[in-house]
Design a protein around this motif. Structure first.
Motif, PDB file in Angstrom:
ATOM      1  N   ASP A  52      34.358 -20.023  46.322  1.00  0.00           N
ATOM      2  CA  ASP A  52      35.783 -20.222  46.025  1.00  0.00           C
ATOM      3  C   ASP A  52      36.417 -18.978  45.416  1.00  0.00           C
ATOM      4  OD1 ASP A  52      35.580 -22.778  47.031  1.00  0.00           O
ATOM      5  OD2 ASP A  52      35.454 -23.744  45.062  1.00  0.00           O
ATOM      6  N   ILE A  53      35.761 -18.381  44.406  1.00  0.00           N
ATOM      7  CA  ILE A  53      36.357 -17.202  43.759  1.00  0.00           C
ATOM      8  C   ILE A  53      36.331 -16.001  44.706  1.00  0.00           C
ATOM      9  CG2 ILE A  53      34.242 -16.490  42.542  1.00  0.00           C
ATOM     10  CD1 ILE A  53      37.921 -16.057  41.327  1.00  0.00           C
ATOM     11  N   CYS A  54      35.273 -15.875  45.513  1.00  0.00           N
ATOM     12  CA  CYS A  54      35.227 -14.756  46.465  1.00  0.00           C
ATOM     13  C   CYS A  54      36.362 -14.865  47.479  1.00  0.00           C
ATOM     14  CB  CYS A  54      33.879 -14.701  47.176  1.00  0.00           C
ATOM     15  SG  CYS A  54      32.543 -14.018  46.168  1.00  0.00           S
ATOM     16  N   ARG A  55      36.636 -16.086  47.955  1.00  0.00           N
ATOM     17  CA  ARG A  55      37.731 -16.273  48.919  1.00  0.00           C
ATOM     18  C   ARG A  55      39.085 -16.004  48.274  1.00  0.00           C
ATOM     19  NH1 ARG A  55      35.180 -21.585  51.846  1.00  0.00           N
ATOM     20  NH2 ARG A  55      33.867 -20.448  53.307  1.00  0.00           N
ATOM     21  N   ARG A  56      39.257 -16.491  47.049  1.00  0.00           N
ATOM     22  CA  ARG A  56      40.515 -16.267  46.334  1.00  0.00           C
ATOM     23  C   ARG A  56      40.731 -14.777  46.085  1.00  0.00           C
ATOM     24  NH1 ARG A  56      39.873 -19.867  42.409  1.00  0.00           N
ATOM     25  NH2 ARG A  56      39.683 -18.549  40.583  1.00  0.00           N
ATOM     26  N   CYS A  57      39.667 -14.101  45.681  1.00  0.00           N
ATOM     27  CA  CYS A  57      39.744 -12.662  45.425  1.00  0.00           C
ATOM     28  C   CYS A  57      40.029 -11.906  46.718  1.00  0.00           C
ATOM     29  CB  CYS A  57      38.438 -12.182  44.794  1.00  0.00           C
ATOM     30  SG  CYS A  57      38.562 -10.535  44.091  1.00  0.00           S
ATOM     31  N   ALA A  58      39.364 -12.294  47.807  1.00  0.00           N
ATOM     32  CA  ALA A  58      39.591 -11.646  49.103  1.00  0.00           C
ATOM     33  C   ALA A  58      41.050 -11.761  49.517  1.00  0.00           C
ATOM     34  CB  ALA A  58      38.685 -12.267  50.171  1.00  0.00           C
ATOM     35  N   ASP A  59      41.624 -12.953  49.347  1.00  0.00           N
ATOM     36  CA  ASP A  59      43.025 -13.173  49.729  1.00  0.00           C
ATOM     37  C   ASP A  59      43.974 -12.295  48.918  1.00  0.00           C
ATOM     38  OD1 ASP A  59      42.219 -15.017  51.594  1.00  0.00           O
ATOM     39  OD2 ASP A  59      42.754 -16.771  50.396  1.00  0.00           O
ATOM     40  N   SER A  60      43.780 -12.242  47.607  1.00  0.00           N
ATOM     41  CA  SER A  60      44.693 -11.452  46.783  1.00  0.00           C
ATOM     42  C   SER A  60      44.490  -9.956  47.010  1.00  0.00           C
ATOM     43  CB  SER A  60      44.599 -11.823  45.302  1.00  0.00           C
ATOM     44  OG  SER A  60      43.326 -11.559  44.780  1.00  0.00           O
ATOM     45  N   CYS A  61      43.233  -9.533  47.233  1.00  0.00           N
ATOM     46  CA  CYS A  61      42.984  -8.121  47.516  1.00  0.00           C
ATOM     47  C   CYS A  61      43.578  -7.720  48.867  1.00  0.00           C
ATOM     48  CB  CYS A  61      41.489  -7.821  47.483  1.00  0.00           C
ATOM     49  SG  CYS A  61      40.853  -7.569  45.814  1.00  0.00           S
ATOM     50  N   GLN A  62      43.519  -8.628  49.837  1.00  0.00           N
ATOM     51  CA  GLN A  62      44.098  -8.353  51.163  1.00  0.00           C
ATOM     52  C   GLN A  62      45.605  -8.101  51.021  1.00  0.00           C
ATOM     53  OE1 GLN A  62      41.975  -8.105  53.946  1.00  0.00           O
ATOM     54  NE2 GLN A  62      43.821  -7.011  54.561  1.00  0.00           N
ATOM     55  N   ARG A  63      46.260  -8.885  50.179  1.00  0.00           N
ATOM     56  CA  ARG A  63      47.708  -8.687  49.957  1.00  0.00           C
ATOM     57  C   ARG A  63      47.982  -7.336  49.297  1.00  0.00           C
ATOM     58  NH1 ARG A  63      47.366 -14.290  48.931  1.00  0.00           N
ATOM     59  NH2 ARG A  63      47.287 -14.015  46.656  1.00  0.00           N
ATOM     60  N   MET A  64      47.114  -6.932  48.381  1.00  0.00           N
ATOM     61  CA  MET A  64      47.286  -5.627  47.710  1.00  0.00           C
ATOM     62  C   MET A  64      47.047  -4.471  48.665  1.00  0.00           C
ATOM     63  SD  MET A  64      48.230  -5.974  44.615  1.00  0.00           S
ATOM     64  CE  MET A  64      49.106  -7.475  44.999  1.00  0.00           C
ATOM     65  N   ALA A  65      46.179  -4.697  49.643  1.00  0.00           N
ATOM     66  CA  ALA A  65      45.821  -3.631  50.591  1.00  0.00           C
ATOM     67  C   ALA A  65      46.878  -3.440  51.664  1.00  0.00           C
ATOM     68  CB  ALA A  65      44.478  -3.957  51.230  1.00  0.00           C
ATOM     69  N   ALA A  66      47.677  -4.490  51.872  1.00  0.00           N
ATOM     70  CA  ALA A  66      48.673  -4.467  52.964  1.00  0.00           C
ATOM     71  C   ALA A  66      49.740  -3.409  52.749  1.00  0.00           C
ATOM     72  CB  ALA A  66      49.315  -5.836  53.089  1.00  0.00           C
ATOM     73  N   ASP A  74      53.639  -5.584  38.513  1.00  0.00           N
ATOM     74  CA  ASP A  74      53.959  -6.653  39.460  1.00  0.00           C
ATOM     75  C   ASP A  74      53.030  -7.845  39.183  1.00  0.00           C
ATOM     76  OD1 ASP A  74      53.881  -8.279  41.778  1.00  0.00           O
ATOM     77  OD2 ASP A  74      54.422  -6.589  43.053  1.00  0.00           O
ATOM     78  N   PRO A  75      53.586  -9.052  39.080  1.00  0.00           N
ATOM     79  CA  PRO A  75      52.745 -10.239  38.834  1.00  0.00           C
ATOM     80  C   PRO A  75      51.627 -10.408  39.857  1.00  0.00           C
ATOM     81  CG  PRO A  75      55.065 -10.805  38.614  1.00  0.00           C
ATOM     82  CD  PRO A  75      55.013  -9.388  39.113  1.00  0.00           C
ATOM     83  N   ALA A  76      51.865 -10.003  41.097  1.00  0.00           N
ATOM     84  CA  ALA A  76      50.826 -10.102  42.132  1.00  0.00           C
ATOM     85  C   ALA A  76      49.637  -9.205  41.804  1.00  0.00           C
ATOM     86  CB  ALA A  76      51.394  -9.750  43.499  1.00  0.00           C
ATOM     87  N   ILE A  77      49.918  -8.044  41.217  1.00  0.00           N
ATOM     88  CA  ILE A  77      48.838  -7.138  40.804  1.00  0.00           C
ATOM     89  C   ILE A  77      48.064  -7.763  39.647  1.00  0.00           C
ATOM     90  CG2 ILE A  77      48.291  -4.887  39.787  1.00  0.00           C
ATOM     91  CD1 ILE A  77      50.468  -3.648  41.470  1.00  0.00           C
ATOM     92  N   ASN A  78      48.774  -8.338  38.683  1.00  0.00           N
ATOM     93  CA  ASN A  78      48.092  -8.998  37.561  1.00  0.00           C
ATOM     94  C   ASN A  78      47.202 -10.133  38.044  1.00  0.00           C
ATOM     95  OD1 ASN A  78      49.122  -7.347  35.553  1.00  0.00           O
ATOM     96  ND2 ASN A  78      50.934  -8.612  35.253  1.00  0.00           N
ATOM     97  N   GLU A  79      47.689 -10.895  39.016  1.00  0.00           N
ATOM     98  CA  GLU A  79      46.901 -11.991  39.570  1.00  0.00           C
ATOM     99  C   GLU A  79      45.641 -11.449  40.249  1.00  0.00           C
ATOM    100  OE1 GLU A  79      47.142 -15.614  42.852  1.00  0.00           O
ATOM    101  OE2 GLU A  79      48.853 -14.256  42.632  1.00  0.00           O
TER     102      GLU A  79
END
Length: 117
Positions: A103-117, A10-15
């Protein structure tokens, strides 16, 4: 056997993998910067948090690369650690190096939150 190369994921996982790997690297670089700068930047709790953040980002990326089903659990924890790390880095004041880490910590947090959902 399930194939887990980048083009089959899934592209979201790659991101999220990319964000985790970048966050890992930037946290390590920022630790060096903070230790060199000294003072409040070298506070042991702040350094420890960045080190843990680097570690969990690497673990999170590895779990996704392995196609492990537990990646959502790790990503949830990673999101929380990244958020706390961003807050700690932001508290250091107006500093381009710290802002890069925020910036990278916030970006990473957002994408990890989506993966955890």
């Amino acid at each position: 056997m399930t194939h887990h190369s980048a083009e089959h994921r899934d592209p979201a996982i790659n991101e999220c993998i990319d964000n985790c790997q970048q966050c890992h690297a930037i946290c390590l670089e920022t630790i060096n910067y903070c230790l060199t700068k000294g003072g409040k930047h070298a506070d042991p709790q702040h350094i420890a948090l960045m080190a843990v953040c680097a570690d969990i980002c690497a673990t999170s990326a590895d779990a996704m690369l392995r196609g492990s089903q537990v990646h959502s659990v790790i990503c949830g924890a990673c999101a929380e650690v990244c958020r706390r790390c961003a807050e700690s880095c932001a508290s250091m004041g107006d500093d381009a190096e710290m802002q890069r880490c925020v910036d990278i910590c916030r970006r990473c947090a957002d994408s990890c939150q989506r993966m955890a959902a």
